[in-house]
Write a protein that holds these residues in place. Structure first.
Motif, PDB file in Angstrom:
ATOM      1  N   UNK A  34       0.842  -1.190   0.000  1.00 54.39           N
ATOM      2  CA  UNK A  34       0.000   0.000   0.000  1.00 54.39           C
ATOM      3  C   UNK A  34       0.883   1.248   0.000  1.00 54.39           C
ATOM      4  N   UNK A  36       0.587   5.258   1.287  1.00 54.16           N
ATOM      5  CA  UNK A  36      -0.163   6.239   2.040  1.00 54.16           C
ATOM      6  C   UNK A  36       0.497   7.598   1.836  1.00 54.16           C
ATOM      7  N   UNK A  43      -3.200  12.549   9.731  1.00 56.23           N
ATOM      8  CA  UNK A  43      -2.794  11.154   9.699  1.00 56.23           C
ATOM      9  C   UNK A  43      -2.554  10.687   8.276  1.00 56.23           C
ATOM     10  N   UNK A  44      -1.913   9.527   8.117  1.00 52.81           N
ATOM     11  CA  UNK A  44      -1.714   8.975   6.764  1.00 52.81           C
ATOM     12  C   UNK A  44      -3.054   8.690   6.091  1.00 52.81           C
ATOM     13  N   UNK A  46      -4.841   6.667   2.836  1.00 56.46           N
ATOM     14  CA  UNK A  46      -4.642   5.621   1.836  1.00 56.46           C
ATOM     15  C   UNK A  46      -4.690   6.204   0.435  1.00 56.46           C
ATOM     16  N   UNK A  95      -1.103 -10.413   3.917  1.00 61.62           N
ATOM     17  CA  UNK A  95      -2.567 -10.384   4.020  1.00 61.62           C
ATOM     18  C   UNK A  95      -3.127 -11.765   4.322  1.00 61.62           C
ATOM     19  N   UNK A  99      -4.359 -10.062   7.160  1.00 59.01           N
ATOM     20  CA  UNK A  99      -5.212  -9.073   6.513  1.00 59.01           C
ATOM     21  C   UNK A  99      -4.455  -7.765   6.436  1.00 59.01           C
ATOM     22  N   UNK A 100      -5.166  -6.683   6.662  1.00 52.68           N
ATOM     23  CA  UNK A 100      -4.507  -5.382   6.683  1.00 52.68           C
ATOM     24  C   UNK A 100      -4.174  -4.943   8.104  1.00 52.68           C
ATOM     25  N   UNK A 101      -4.250  -5.907   9.052  1.00 47.31           N
ATOM     26  CA  UNK A 101      -4.089  -5.527  10.456  1.00 47.31           C
ATOM     27  C   UNK A 101      -2.728  -4.990  10.779  1.00 47.31           C
TER      28      UNK A 101
ATOM     29  N   UNK B  31     -12.668  -2.993  13.043  1.00 50.03           N
ATOM     30  CA  UNK B  31     -11.295  -3.195  13.492  1.00 50.03           C
ATOM     31  C   UNK B  31     -10.714  -1.856  13.908  1.00 50.03           C
ATOM     32  N   UNK B  33      -7.075   0.152  15.574  1.00 53.08           N
ATOM     33  CA  UNK B  33      -5.633  -0.019  15.630  1.00 53.08           C
ATOM     34  C   UNK B  33      -4.970   1.178  16.324  1.00 53.08           C
ATOM     35  N   UNK B  48      -3.876  -4.266  17.309  1.00 53.75           N
ATOM     36  CA  UNK B  48      -5.168  -4.227  16.644  1.00 53.75           C
ATOM     37  C   UNK B  48      -6.213  -4.846  17.571  1.00 53.75           C
ATOM     38  N   UNK B  55      -6.474  -8.416  18.823  1.00 56.45           N
ATOM     39  CA  UNK B  55      -6.358  -9.370  17.729  1.00 56.45           C
ATOM     40  C   UNK B  55      -4.895  -9.671  17.415  1.00 56.45           C
ATOM     41  N   UNK B  56      -4.100  -8.632  17.321  1.00 53.32           N
ATOM     42  CA  UNK B  56      -2.669  -8.773  17.093  1.00 53.32           C
ATOM     43  C   UNK B  56      -1.953  -7.683  17.893  1.00 53.32           C
ATOM     44  N   UNK B  98     -11.230  -6.766   7.967  1.00 54.53           N
ATOM     45  CA  UNK B  98      -9.815  -7.141   8.040  1.00 54.53           C
ATOM     46  C   UNK B  98      -9.047  -6.758   6.781  1.00 54.53           C
ATOM     47  N   UNK B  99      -9.685  -6.864   5.622  1.00 51.73           N
ATOM     48  CA  UNK B  99      -8.986  -6.594   4.374  1.00 51.73           C
ATOM     49  C   UNK B  99      -9.369  -5.259   3.751  1.00 51.73           C
ATOM     50  N   UNK B 100     -10.007  -4.424   4.529  1.00 48.79           N
ATOM     51  CA  UNK B 100     -10.362  -3.098   4.043  1.00 48.79           C
ATOM     52  C   UNK B 100      -9.289  -2.087   4.457  1.00 48.79           C
ATOM     53  N   UNK B 101      -9.234  -0.985   3.740  1.00 47.20           N
ATOM     54  CA  UNK B 101      -8.188  -0.003   4.013  1.00 47.20           C
ATOM     55  C   UNK B 101      -8.381   0.644   5.379  1.00 47.20           C
ATOM     56  N   UNK B 102      -7.260   1.065   5.940  1.00 46.73           N
ATOM     57  CA  UNK B 102      -7.273   1.721   7.228  1.00 46.73           C
ATOM     58  C   UNK B 102      -7.473   3.214   7.058  1.00 46.73           C
ATOM     59  N   UNK B 104      -6.850   6.618   9.136  1.00 43.28           N
ATOM     60  CA  UNK B 104      -6.081   7.083  10.285  1.00 43.28           C
ATOM     61  C   UNK B 104      -6.623   8.405  10.815  1.00 43.28           C
ATOM     62  N   UNK B 105      -6.499   8.583  12.130  1.00 45.36           N
ATOM     63  CA  UNK B 105      -6.737   9.883  12.727  1.00 45.36           C
ATOM     64  C   UNK B 105      -5.524  10.774  12.541  1.00 45.36           C
TER      65      UNK B 105
END
Lengths: 115, 113
Positions: A34, A36, A43-44, A46, A95, A99-101, B31, B33, B48, B55-56, B98-102, B104-105
Motif C-alpha cells: 500500500x 499512504x 494522519x496517513x 490511503x 494479508x 489481513x490489513x491488520x 477493526x 488499531x 489491533x 487481535x494482534x 480485516x482486508x479493508x483499508x485503514x 487514520x486519525x
C-alpha cells in the motif's frame, strides 16, 4: 530490522512532470502493498494498493508497479501537481496471515512539487 | 466524509505518569488499531482490536500498554508508567473489515519529560 525501505528521504519534482517514489522490501511473506500520503498535522491517508498477484495497479494519476523478483515497488504520479507535496509511505503486509491488520511501514519520502 | 477523531492533539506528561490517548473510530468500522511514529522513524504497528479483544500486537506493546473500548464509540490507549522513549506521535486507525483499508486519525503527539 527494516523490512520495508524507502531509501530516498526526499524528492523534488517540477509540476507537470512524473514523480517516481521507490520502495524495497525484504520479507518474502509480504503479499499486499500500500501507499499512504501524509500531510503535516494529519494522519496517513490511503492512496493506492497492489496485491502480489499483480504487477501494476492504476488509479487516475497514480500507478503502482510491483517487481516481485526484485522485491521492489514504485509509485508513479503523472502529472505531478502542487497538492501532491506530502510525505509518502510505502507499507506492506502478509494479508494471508494478518489481513490489513499489521502493516509494516517504510520511513517515508517527502515529495515536493515545484510550481 | 467520516473520519477518525483523536484527542488530545498534544499531550505532555512527566516520566512515570499514566496517560490515556483517546480515539473515536468511524462508527461502522469493526477493526481498531494503534500505530506510533517516533520522530524521524517509521510508523510502527502497536496493536489491533476486534470484537472487544486484542487481535494482534507487536513486541512494542508490552505490559505498560493496554487498550480498551469503554463504550460504543471510544477506543483508548493507556500507557501505565510512561518512559522517555514513549515520546512519539500516536495514530489511531479503524477499518470496516480485516482486508479493508485503514483510516487514520490525525494523531496525538505525546511528549514525556
Amino acid at each position: 530490522d527494516q523490512q520495508v525501505k524507502q531509501n530516498s528521504p526526499s524528492l523534488s519534482v517540477q509540476e507537470g512532470r512524473i514523480s517516481i517514489l521507490n520502495c524495497d522490501y525484504t520479507n518474502s511473506m509480504f503479499d499486499y502493498f500500500l501507499w499512504y500520503k501524509k500531510y503535516p498535522a494529519e494522519g496517513p491517508t490511503f492512496l493506492i494498493s497492489i496485491s502480489s498477484i499483480k504487477d501494476k495497479n492504476e488509479d487516475g494519476r497514480f500507478t503502482v508497479f510491483l517487481n516481485k523478483s526484485a522485491k521492489h515497488l514504485s509509485l508513479h504520479i503523472v502529472p505531478s501537481q502542487p497538492g501532491d507535496s506530502a510525505v509518502y509511505f510505502c507499507a506492506a503486509t502478509s494479508r494471508f496471515n494478518f489481513g490489513n491488520e499489521k502493516l509494516t511501514f517504510g520511513t517515508g519520502t517527502r515529495l515536493t512539487i515545484i510550481p | 466524509e467520516p473520519e477518525v477523531t483523536q484527542t488530545p492533539s498534544h499531550q505532555v506528561t512527566q516520566m512515570g505518569q499514566e496517560v490515556i490517548l483517546r480515539c473515536v473510530p468511524i462508527s461502522n468500522h469493526l477493526y481498531f488499531y494503534w500505530y506510533r511514529q517516533i520522530l524521524g522513524q517509521k510508523v510502527e504497528f502497536l496493536v489491533s482490536f476486534y470484537n472487544n479483544e486484542i487481535s494482534e500486537k507487536s513486541e512494542i506493546f508490552d505490559d505498560q500498554f493496554s487498550v480498551e473500548r469503554p463504550d460504543g464509540s471510544n477506543f483508548t490507549l493507556k500507557i501505565r508508567s510512561t518512559k522517555l522513549e514513549d515520546s512519539a506521535m500516536y495514530f489511531c486507525a479503524s477499518s470496516l473489515d480485516l482486508n479493508e483499508k485503514l483510516f487514520f486519525g490525525s494523531g496525538t503527539q505525546l511528549s514525556v519529560l
